[in-house]
Scaffold this active site. Structure first.
Site, PDB file in Angstrom:
ATOM      1  N   HIS A 199       9.445 -52.648 -65.834  1.00 54.78           N
ATOM      2  CA  HIS A 199       8.889 -52.101 -64.587  1.00 54.78           C
ATOM      3  C   HIS A 199       7.732 -51.158 -64.939  1.00 54.78           C
ATOM      4  O   HIS A 199       6.789 -51.554 -65.591  1.00 54.78           O
ATOM      5  CB  HIS A 199      10.024 -51.437 -63.804  1.00 54.78           C
ATOM      6  N   ASP A 255      -0.005 -53.243 -64.771  1.00 51.65           N
ATOM      7  CA  ASP A 255       0.212 -52.496 -66.022  1.00 51.65           C
ATOM      8  C   ASP A 255      -0.641 -52.985 -67.175  1.00 51.65           C
ATOM      9  O   ASP A 255      -0.622 -52.372 -68.249  1.00 51.65           O
ATOM     10  CB  ASP A 255       1.697 -52.593 -66.415  1.00 51.65           C
ATOM     11  N   HIS A 313       4.835 -61.341 -62.722  1.00 53.77           N
ATOM     12  CA  HIS A 313       5.286 -60.503 -61.610  1.00 53.77           C
ATOM     13  C   HIS A 313       6.281 -61.285 -60.766  1.00 53.77           C
ATOM     14  O   HIS A 313       6.163 -62.485 -60.600  1.00 53.77           O
ATOM     15  CB  HIS A 313       4.089 -60.104 -60.739  1.00 53.77           C
TER      16      HIS A 313
HETATM   17  C1  SDX Z   1       5.665 -53.659 -62.236  1.00 51.06           C
HETATM   18  O1  SDX Z   1       8.107 -55.553 -58.381  1.00 51.06           O
HETATM   19  C2  SDX Z   1       7.036 -54.888 -58.403  1.00 51.06           C
HETATM   20  O2  SDX Z   1       6.321 -54.842 -57.424  1.00 51.06           O
HETATM   21  C3  SDX Z   1       6.733 -54.122 -59.676  1.00 51.06           C
HETATM   22  C4  SDX Z   1       5.376 -53.436 -59.765  1.00 51.06           C
HETATM   23  C5  SDX Z   1       5.267 -52.300 -58.774  1.00 51.06           C
HETATM   24  O3  SDX Z   1       4.123 -51.953 -58.416  1.00 51.06           O
HETATM   25  O4  SDX Z   1       6.294 -51.682 -58.458  1.00 51.06           O
HETATM   26  O5  SDX Z   1       4.354 -54.379 -59.510  1.00 51.06           O
HETATM   27  C6  SDX Z   1       5.146 -52.821 -61.131  1.00 51.06           C
HETATM   28  O6  SDX Z   1       6.761 -53.454 -62.654  1.00 51.06           O
HETATM   29  C7  SDX Z   1       4.809 -54.794 -62.742  1.00 51.06           C
HETATM   30  C8  SDX Z   1       5.534 -55.664 -63.814  1.00 51.06           C
HETATM   31  C9  SDX Z   1       5.464 -54.927 -65.156  1.00 51.06           C
HETATM   32  N1  SDX Z   1       6.311 -55.605 -66.145  1.00 51.06           N
HETATM   33  C10 SDX Z   1       5.760 -56.281 -67.177  1.00 51.06           C
HETATM   34  O7  SDX Z   1       4.563 -56.473 -67.309  1.00 51.06           O
HETATM   35  C11 SDX Z   1       6.766 -56.775 -68.197  1.00 51.06           C
HETATM   36  C12 SDX Z   1       6.437 -58.218 -68.566  1.00 51.06           C
HETATM   37  N2  SDX Z   1       6.659 -59.039 -67.368  1.00 51.06           N
HETATM   38  C13 SDX Z   1       7.949 -59.709 -67.289  1.00 51.06           C
HETATM   39  O8  SDX Z   1       9.019 -59.176 -67.953  1.00 51.06           O
HETATM   40  C14 SDX Z   1       8.207 -60.379 -65.939  1.00 51.06           C
HETATM   41  O9  SDX Z   1       7.078 -61.074 -65.598  1.00 51.06           O
HETATM   42  C15 SDX Z   1       8.638 -59.506 -64.772  1.00 51.06           C
HETATM   43  C16 SDX Z   1       9.788 -58.647 -65.118  1.00 51.06           C
HETATM   44  C17 SDX Z   1       7.512 -58.679 -64.302  1.00 51.06           C
HETATM   45  C18 SDX Z   1       9.062 -60.470 -63.638  1.00 51.06           C
HETATM   46  O10 SDX Z   1      10.128 -61.180 -64.102  1.00 51.06           O
HETATM   47  P1  SDX Z   1      10.868 -62.314 -63.214  1.00 51.06           P
HETATM   48  O11 SDX Z   1      10.248 -62.459 -61.894  1.00 51.06           O
HETATM   49  O12 SDX Z   1      12.314 -62.025 -63.287  1.00 51.06           O
HETATM   50  O13 SDX Z   1      10.491 -63.615 -63.981  1.00 51.06           O
HETATM   51  P2  SDX Z   1      11.377 -64.219 -65.134  1.00 51.06           P
HETATM   52  O14 SDX Z   1      11.714 -63.143 -66.114  1.00 51.06           O
HETATM   53  O15 SDX Z   1      12.474 -64.996 -64.517  1.00 51.06           O
HETATM   54  O16 SDX Z   1      10.343 -65.215 -65.850  1.00 51.06           O
HETATM   55  C19 SDX Z   1      10.061 -66.489 -65.279  1.00 51.06           C
HETATM   56  C20 SDX Z   1       9.522 -67.301 -66.438  1.00 51.06           C
HETATM   57  C21 SDX Z   1      10.436 -67.259 -67.670  1.00 51.06           C
HETATM   58  O17 SDX Z   1      10.170 -68.429 -68.419  1.00 51.06           O
HETATM   59  P3  SDX Z   1      11.322 -69.586 -68.433  1.00 51.06           P
HETATM   60  O18 SDX Z   1      12.619 -68.887 -68.791  1.00 51.06           O
HETATM   61  O19 SDX Z   1      11.296 -70.125 -67.021  1.00 51.06           O
HETATM   62  O20 SDX Z   1      10.835 -70.542 -69.490  1.00 51.06           O
HETATM   63  O21 SDX Z   1       8.284 -66.719 -66.881  1.00 51.06           O
HETATM   64  C22 SDX Z   1       8.437 -66.222 -68.208  1.00 51.06           C
HETATM   65  C23 SDX Z   1       9.918 -66.097 -68.473  1.00 51.06           C
HETATM   66  O22 SDX Z   1      10.197 -66.243 -69.858  1.00 51.06           O
HETATM   67  N3  SDX Z   1       7.787 -64.915 -68.238  1.00 51.06           N
HETATM   68  C24 SDX Z   1       7.065 -64.448 -69.234  1.00 51.06           C
HETATM   69  C25 SDX Z   1       6.609 -63.204 -68.811  1.00 51.06           C
HETATM   70  N4  SDX Z   1       7.064 -62.946 -67.586  1.00 51.06           N
HETATM   71  C26 SDX Z   1       7.808 -64.013 -67.231  1.00 51.06           C
HETATM   72  N5  SDX Z   1       6.759 -64.995 -70.429  1.00 51.06           N
HETATM   73  C27 SDX Z   1       5.970 -64.234 -71.231  1.00 51.06           C
HETATM   74  N6  SDX Z   1       5.502 -63.019 -70.900  1.00 51.06           N
HETATM   75  C28 SDX Z   1       5.796 -62.471 -69.706  1.00 51.06           C
HETATM   76  N7  SDX Z   1       5.316 -61.286 -69.382  1.00 51.06           N
END
Ligand code: SDX
Length: 429
Positions: free
Chosen positions: A268, A364, A307
């Protein structure tokens, strides 16, 4: 039956049910009538991480994840970033309308009058080790304020709510600045309410006793825009925590310390810290392909990418990327990390792995590079997210407290544990 219903057939019993549709949703509680035996609890929905569940009705922030749209109370984030200020946006989020001059003057005056912290809090600050993470310090210093203002638990009194909102928005920059100064062993700079919100924060962080100290207006403006961009984001993880804790009718200081705890997580608000550490770990443009391969193998995550809602470019990331160059022009410290970030973005946006998963840079990804150019230590980055997000948390909390649909948050579960069994003494185990 009007066509605004969902017809459900339970094939276990052959029974049919018509469930009303409102705002393209159905009430989960309307499913409880679906039973096999009359004494069954009734049907529930199962939605781990609330991937497809609306927990509330809100009028505060609108996001269209597919189109990459973000609006606060109907105003596009791009216009607010260009024309507004953080305190004006905080007023908009909390009160629902942009303030007129009289309302704005009073709001700014009240908040800037609440920038001083209780002396007990400065003594609490002293107990933290020099290497304590500033988010842990912030969370503790927000929570302790509930001991100073027991009246804050009168959450149904609008005047009490308003005063705690002034106190929290006014004091977070002071707490953050004091945490920064405490960790580097420098005396605190007490707030200067003649400065604007962002300038006062930079002053408290940096002034080393120079008499003619001036905050750079371009840096202050860049930080104010970053605060606007981070102010709210509908029902994200930390906001839903604020609403959930607040639903027990505890005071807003306690609820907000919990929300800050959720924001601290690396998935997050902690992602801005992790994204910069990732860029440092990559080290050069030449190392990007190897890193990308490890991500595609699932060994690593591309921090600052992806996201839950945005399946298009995060509109905030676009604006932040532009601000980065404004800051570099002032600091004359164009970080080589921006080159790695821009190249990483280009590669990722064309790689099928990321394209198929609709992974784009989020808020971020670039913010850490700006904070680094501004001279902030990396572990301060989540704190820089928490300060402005407090306005969103408070707006959402106040909306929840007044929402007649809301009660104490208490989800159900699917129990798959051990069936009933009798206690066995240790001799018999
Ligand atoms: C914020 O919700 C909000 O609005 C949050 C926010 C706010 O203003 O409050 O916008 C702020 O928290 C932004 C997000 C910051 N986090 C990161 O940058 C961390 C990296 N991102 C991920 O961990 C992920 O994208 C999330 C946590 C942001 C979202 O995760 P989801 O929606 O649960 O998606 P998921 O984990 O189920 O992933 C779906 C697929 C997966 O692949 P498969 O298992 O289907 O093969 O996408 C892949 C994931 O492995 N994936 C990524 C990835 N994010 C998702 N692969 C590589 N790098 C990534 N960053």
């Amino acid at each position: 039956m009007s066509n605004n219903t969902l017809s459900i057939t339970d094939n276990r019993t052959g029974k049919n049910y018509d469930v009303p549709i409102e705002h393209d949703t159905i009430r989960a509680s309307d499913l409880r009538q679906i039973k096999v035996k009359s004494d069954d609890f009734g049907m529930m929905t199962y939605d781990p991480a609330y991937m497809n569940t609306a927990s509330c009705k809100s009028e505060i922030t609108y996001i269209d994840g597919d189109l990459g749209i973000l609006e606060y109370r109907g105003y596009p984030i791009e216009q607010l970033a260009e024309k507004s200020t953080f305190l004006e946006v905080a007023y908009l989020l909390i009160h629902g309308e942009l303030p007129n001059q009289e309302q704005s003057d009073y709001w700014v005056q009240r908040i800037m009058r609440h920038t001083y912290v209780h002396q007990t809090l400065t003594r609490l600050m002293e107990v933290f080790r020099y290497d304590s993470h500033p988010m842990s310090i912030l969370i503790s210093c927000v929570a302790i304020q509930s001991t100073f203002y027991p009246e804050a638990r009168n959450v149904d009194d609008p005047k009490v709510r308003e005063k705690q909102i002034w106190r929290i928005i006014g004091r977070l920059p002071t707490i953050a600045a004091f945490a920064y100064r405490h960790r580097i062993g420098r005396p605190y700079n007490y707030p200067d309410s003649t400065l604007d919100y962002a300038s006062n924060f930079l002053y408290m962080l940096d002034n080393m006793g120079e008499r003619n100290y001036e905050v750079d207006p371009i840096m202050a403006k860049a930080l104010d825009i970053l605060f606007i961009l981070h102010a709210d984001h509908e029902q994200n993880c930390s906001t839903s925590v604020m609403r959930s804790i607040g639903s027990s009718r505890v005071d807003p200081f306690t609820a907000l310390s919990g929300a800050a705890g959720a924001l601290y997580g690396p998935l997050h608000g902690g992602a801005n810290e992790q994204a910069l550490l990732m860029l440092r770990q990559i080290g050069s443009v030449a190392n990007i392909p190897t890193y990308i391969e490890r991500v595609k193998k699932g060994e690593l995550r591309l921090m600052g990418f992806g996201h839950r809602v945005y399946k298009n470019y995060d509109p905030r990331a676009k604006i932040i990327k532009k601000i980065a160059y404004d800051v570099f022009n002032v600091t004359k410290k164009r970080s080589h990390l921006i080159d790695i970030a821009v190249e990483l973005e280009q590669i990722a946006l064309n790689d099928p792995y990321f394209v198929e998963r609709k992974l784009y840079p989020n808020v971020d990804f670039y913010s850490g590079i700006i904070y680094q150019a501004m001279g902030f230590p990396i572990d301060m980055y989540p704190v820089l997210f928490a300060i402005p997000r407090a306005a969103g948390w408070l707006a959402q909390w106040a909306e929840m407290v007044q929402d007649k649909d809301q009660k104490i948050a208490r989800p159900r579960q699917i129990y798959l544990g051990a069936p009933r069994r009798d206690y066995v003494t240790i001799a018999e185990r």
